[in-house]
Design an enzyme around this catalytic site. Structure first.
Site, PDB file in Angstrom:
ATOM      1  N   TRP A   1       0.829  -1.206   0.000  1.00  0.00           N
ATOM      2  CA  TRP A   1       0.000   0.000   0.000  1.00  0.00           C
ATOM      3  C   TRP A   1       0.866   1.260   0.000  1.00  0.00           C
ATOM      4  O   TRP A   1       0.512   2.270  -0.605  1.00  0.00           O
ATOM      5  CB  TRP A   1      -0.913  -0.005   1.228  1.00  0.00           C
ATOM      6  CG  TRP A   1      -1.762   1.232   1.371  1.00  0.00           C
ATOM      7  CD1 TRP A   1      -3.011   1.427   0.854  1.00  0.00           C
ATOM      8  CD2 TRP A   1      -1.441   2.436   2.079  1.00  0.00           C
ATOM      9  NE1 TRP A   1      -3.480   2.677   1.187  1.00  0.00           N
ATOM     10  CE2 TRP A   1      -2.528   3.313   1.942  1.00  0.00           C
ATOM     11  CE3 TRP A   1      -0.321   2.846   2.815  1.00  0.00           C
ATOM     12  CZ2 TRP A   1      -2.551   4.584   2.518  1.00  0.00           C
ATOM     13  CZ3 TRP A   1      -0.337   4.124   3.378  1.00  0.00           C
ATOM     14  CH2 TRP A   1      -1.437   4.968   3.232  1.00  0.00           C
ATOM     15  N   HIS A   2       2.020   1.183   0.668  1.00  0.00           N
ATOM     16  CA  HIS A   2       2.876   2.368   0.786  1.00  0.00           C
ATOM     17  C   HIS A   2       3.591   2.720  -0.505  1.00  0.00           C
ATOM     18  O   HIS A   2       3.986   3.875  -0.682  1.00  0.00           O
ATOM     19  CB  HIS A   2       3.909   2.161   1.906  1.00  0.00           C
ATOM     20  CG  HIS A   2       3.335   2.324   3.276  1.00  0.00           C
ATOM     21  ND1 HIS A   2       2.642   1.318   3.917  1.00  0.00           N
ATOM     22  CD2 HIS A   2       3.340   3.388   4.120  1.00  0.00           C
ATOM     23  CE1 HIS A   2       2.254   1.755   5.107  1.00  0.00           C
ATOM     24  NE2 HIS A   2       2.649   3.001   5.255  1.00  0.00           N
ATOM     25  N   GLY A   3       3.797   1.784  -1.389  1.00  0.00           N
ATOM     26  CA  GLY A   3       4.484   2.134  -2.623  1.00  0.00           C
ATOM     27  C   GLY A   3       4.674   0.949  -3.545  1.00  0.00           C
ATOM     28  O   GLY A   3       4.713  -0.208  -3.111  1.00  0.00           O
TER      29      GLY A   3
ATOM     30  N   PHE B   1       2.206   8.438  -1.335  1.00  0.00           N
ATOM     31  CA  PHE B   1       1.565   7.148  -1.131  1.00  0.00           C
ATOM     32  C   PHE B   1       0.066   7.248  -1.391  1.00  0.00           C
ATOM     33  O   PHE B   1      -0.607   6.262  -1.457  1.00  0.00           O
ATOM     34  CB  PHE B   1       1.803   6.624   0.290  1.00  0.00           C
ATOM     35  CG  PHE B   1       3.275   6.544   0.642  1.00  0.00           C
ATOM     36  CD1 PHE B   1       4.201   6.127  -0.315  1.00  0.00           C
ATOM     37  CD2 PHE B   1       3.726   6.919   1.887  1.00  0.00           C
ATOM     38  CE1 PHE B   1       5.557   6.063  -0.003  1.00  0.00           C
ATOM     39  CE2 PHE B   1       5.070   6.839   2.197  1.00  0.00           C
ATOM     40  CZ  PHE B   1       5.983   6.422   1.256  1.00  0.00           C
TER      41      PHE B   1
END
Length: 484
Positions: A324-326, A484
Site C-alpha cells: 500500500w505504501h508504494g 503514497f
C-alpha cells in the site's frame, strides 16, 4: 497545496472567514466542499474528475448496498465498488510496477518483450481517499452504519481538505454525522486547533525538514559503504524525519479541522515508546492499522482459525500494508519484516501465557517498578528493530539497502564518513530527546499535557515554536506520505 506554505496560510484564513459567515449551514458546507476541491486542484486539476467520479459512484452504490436484500445483487454491487476503487488504485499506483515485473518474467522465459514505458501520473492521496470510500461501501454491505443522507455530506466526508491527501483515514461514523447539523468551533476548539497546527508545522518544518532530512538524504544517497556511526545516524535521522513529517501532517489536519468545529481521529500516539510490535501498530498510523485490521485481517480469518492461520493472516496483512505504501519490492520487504516481527511476538506471547500460570491456573502479577524498567528496555529493542525496517522503506533499491545494512552491522573496508560533526550532534540530540519524550508521553496526549502546563510556560513554548517556524520557513517541501 501543502500545509507548510504561505499559500495554505492565506487559503486557511480565507476559508475560516467564509465558513464563519452568517449564512445557512448548506451554504457553508458548499463553501467547504468547493474549498476542498480547490485545495486538491493545487496539485493537478484534472484529477478532480477522478475524485468526483469515485465519490459519486460510491455514494449511489453504498445506498443500494444498504437497501438491497437480494444477496446475489448485493455481492455484485460490492464487486462493482471494489473493482472501481481498486482498479483505479492499481492502474495509477501499480500500473508501471506490474508492467515492469511482467516484462522481467517474460524476458526471463526467453521472450524478447520491451514495451514502451507508461507515463502515468500518480494522483495525490489516491491511496487515502480510496480506502475512505472503500470502508463506506463495505460498511454499507455489512450494514454496520447507515447511509449518508445527502450527496453533499458524502462528498464532504470524502474530500474534506484537512484529511484528503494524507489522512487520517476516516470511517463514515467518525466524520459523516458531523456534517448533518451546523458546526461552529468554540473558542476552546480554535485555541487547541491553532496550537496543534503550530505544533504540526514545527514538527514538519523545523524538525523533519530543517534538522533531519539532510543527514538522512546524505546517508541514503551514498554510493559507497559508510562508517558504522554515519550509517546508524542516517537511519535514525530518517526514523525521526518520517515520524515528524507524517505525525506533523496528521497533527496539522486535526488542528485545522478543530478550528472549524470538526473532530478527526488520532493517528499517532508516541510510537517509539511501543513495548511490542502490535503496540507499535496501535500507535503508528493508527487509522491505517485499524483499517487493515478490520477490513483485511479479520475478514480473512484473523486469529480465529488456529495459530498457523493466524501467522499467515498477519503476514498477508503486513505484506499488503507494505505494498500500500508504494509500488516497489522494498516496501513489500518492509511489510514482511513487520509481519515477521508480529508473528514472533505472537508466538512468544502464547508461550509466555502458558508458562506464567501458577499451580492454580492464575497469571502471576509482575512488580510494577521492575515492569517499568523492563518496559523501557523492550521499547528500545522495538525501536532498534523498527529502524532496521526503515532501511528498506527509504532505500531506493535492494542494492542500496544491503550496502547500508552492511555498514550498520559491520566494519566495511574503504568505508567513509559523510556526515559533518554538526549533523552528528544534531541528529543525536533530536533522536534522544524524541525517544525520551515518547516514553514520557506514552499514556497521555499533547493537549492534556498542554492543559497542565502553567500559562506562562505554554506561552513560551508556543512562541518558541512560532519563532523557529518563521526562521525556517524557506522549507516548503511536500510531506513524505503525499507520494503514497
Amino acid at each position: 497545496m501543502v500545509f507548510n506554505s504561505y499559500t495554505f496560510i492565506v487559503f486557511f484564513l480565507v476559508m475560516m472567514g467564509l465558513y464563519n459567515l452568517p449564512i445557512s449551514w448548506k451554504s457553508r458546507k458548499i463553501i467547504l466542499l468547493l474549498g476542498s476541491y480547490l485545495f486538491y486542484a493545487a496539485w493537478n486539476p484534472p484529477f478532480i474528475l477522478l475524485l468526483w467520479l469515485s465519490t459519486v459512484v460510491d455514494f449511489f452504490v453504498g445506498r443500494a448496498l444498504y437497501t438491497q436484500e437480494n444477496k446475489a445483487k448485493k455481492k455484485l454491487l460490492l464487486v462493482v465498488s471494489l473493482i472501481g476503487n481498486l482498479g483505479m488504485l492499481c492502474f495509477f499506483k501499480y500500473g508501471a510496477f506490474l508492467l515492469e515485473n511482467f516484462v522481467t518474467v517474460v524476458n526471463a522465459l526467453g521472450m524478447d518483450y520491451h514495451p514502451a514505458k507508461p507515463n502515468i501520473i500518480l494522483p495525490a492521496g489516491i491511496s487515502f481517499y480510496t480506502f475512505t470510500t472503500l470502508c463506506y461501501t463495505i460498511d454499507m454491505y455489512k450494514k454496520e452504519s447507515k447511509p449518508v443522507k445527502s450527496m453533499l455530506d458524502f462528498s464532504l466526508f470524502v474530500t474534506f481538505f484537512p484529511h484528503l491527501v494524507a489522512g487520517p483515514i476516516v470511517r463514515p461514523p467518525q466524520l459523516a454525522p458531523q456534517f448533518e447539523s451546523p458546526k461552529k468551533a468554540t473558542a476552546q476548539q480554535i485555541y487547541e486547533g491553532l496550537f496543534l497546527l503550530s505544533l504540526g508545522l514545527f514538527m514538519k518544518v523545523v524538525l523533519a525538514d530543517g534538522m533531519l532530512a539532510s543527514p538522512a538524504d546524505t546517508v541514503f544517497g551514498a554510493q559507497k559503504s559508510l562508517h558504522t556511526l554515519d550509517a546508524w545516524l542516517g537511519v535514525l535521522a530518517f526514523s525521526g524525519q518520517i515520524f515528524f513529517d507524517f505525525a506533523g501532517y496528521s497533527t496539522c489536519a486535526i488542528g485545522v479541522a478543530a478550528c472549524m468545529g470538526f473532530t478527526l481521529p488520532e493517528n499517532f500516539k508516541y510510537p517509539y515508546a511501543a513495548t511490542g510490535f502490535s503496540d507499535f501498530w496501535r500507535r503508528w498510523h493508527i487509522t491505517l492499522s485499524a483499517w487493515l485490521r478490520d477490513y483485511l485481517y479479520i475478514p480473512i480469518g484473523g486469529n480465529r482459525k488456529g495459530p498457523f492461520r493466524t501467522y499467515i493472516n498477519l503476514m498477508i496483512t503486513m505484506l499488503l500494508g507494505g505494498l500500500w505504501h508504494g509500488a516497489n519490492w522494498t516496501f513489500v520487504v518492509w511489510g514482511a519484516l513487520h509481519g515477521l516481527y508480529l508473528c514472533i511476538e505472537k508466538l512468544i506471547q502464547d508461550m509466555s501465557k502458558k508458562s506464567s500460570l501458577d499451580e492454580n491456573g492464575s497469571v502471576a502479577l509482575p512488580d510494577q517498578k521492575k515492569n517499568m524498567s523492563w518496559g523501557f528496555m523492550k521499547a528500545m529493542f522495538v525501536f532498534f528493530l523498527v529502524n532496521v525496517t526503515w532501511v528498506f522503506f527509504r532505500a531506493p533499491d535492494f542494492t542500496s539497502a544491503w550496502r547500508l545494512l552492511l555498514s550498520m552491522f559491520s566494519s566495511v573496508k574503504d568505508s567513509k564518513a559523510v556526515l559533518p560533526s554538526l549533523d552528528v550532534l544534531v541528529v543525536a540530540i533530536v533522536i534522544v530527546l524524541m525517544v525520551l519524550f515518547h516514553w514520557r508521553m506514552r499514556n497521555t496526549s499533547v493537549l492534556q499535557a498542554a492543559a497542565k502546563m502553567p500559562a506562562w510556560l505554554l506561552g513560551i513554548v508556543w512562541s518558541a515554536m512560532l519563532i523557529l517556524l518563521i526562521l525556517s520557513q524557506e522549507s516548503s517541501g511536500s510531506f513524505i506520505y503525499f507520494q503514497f
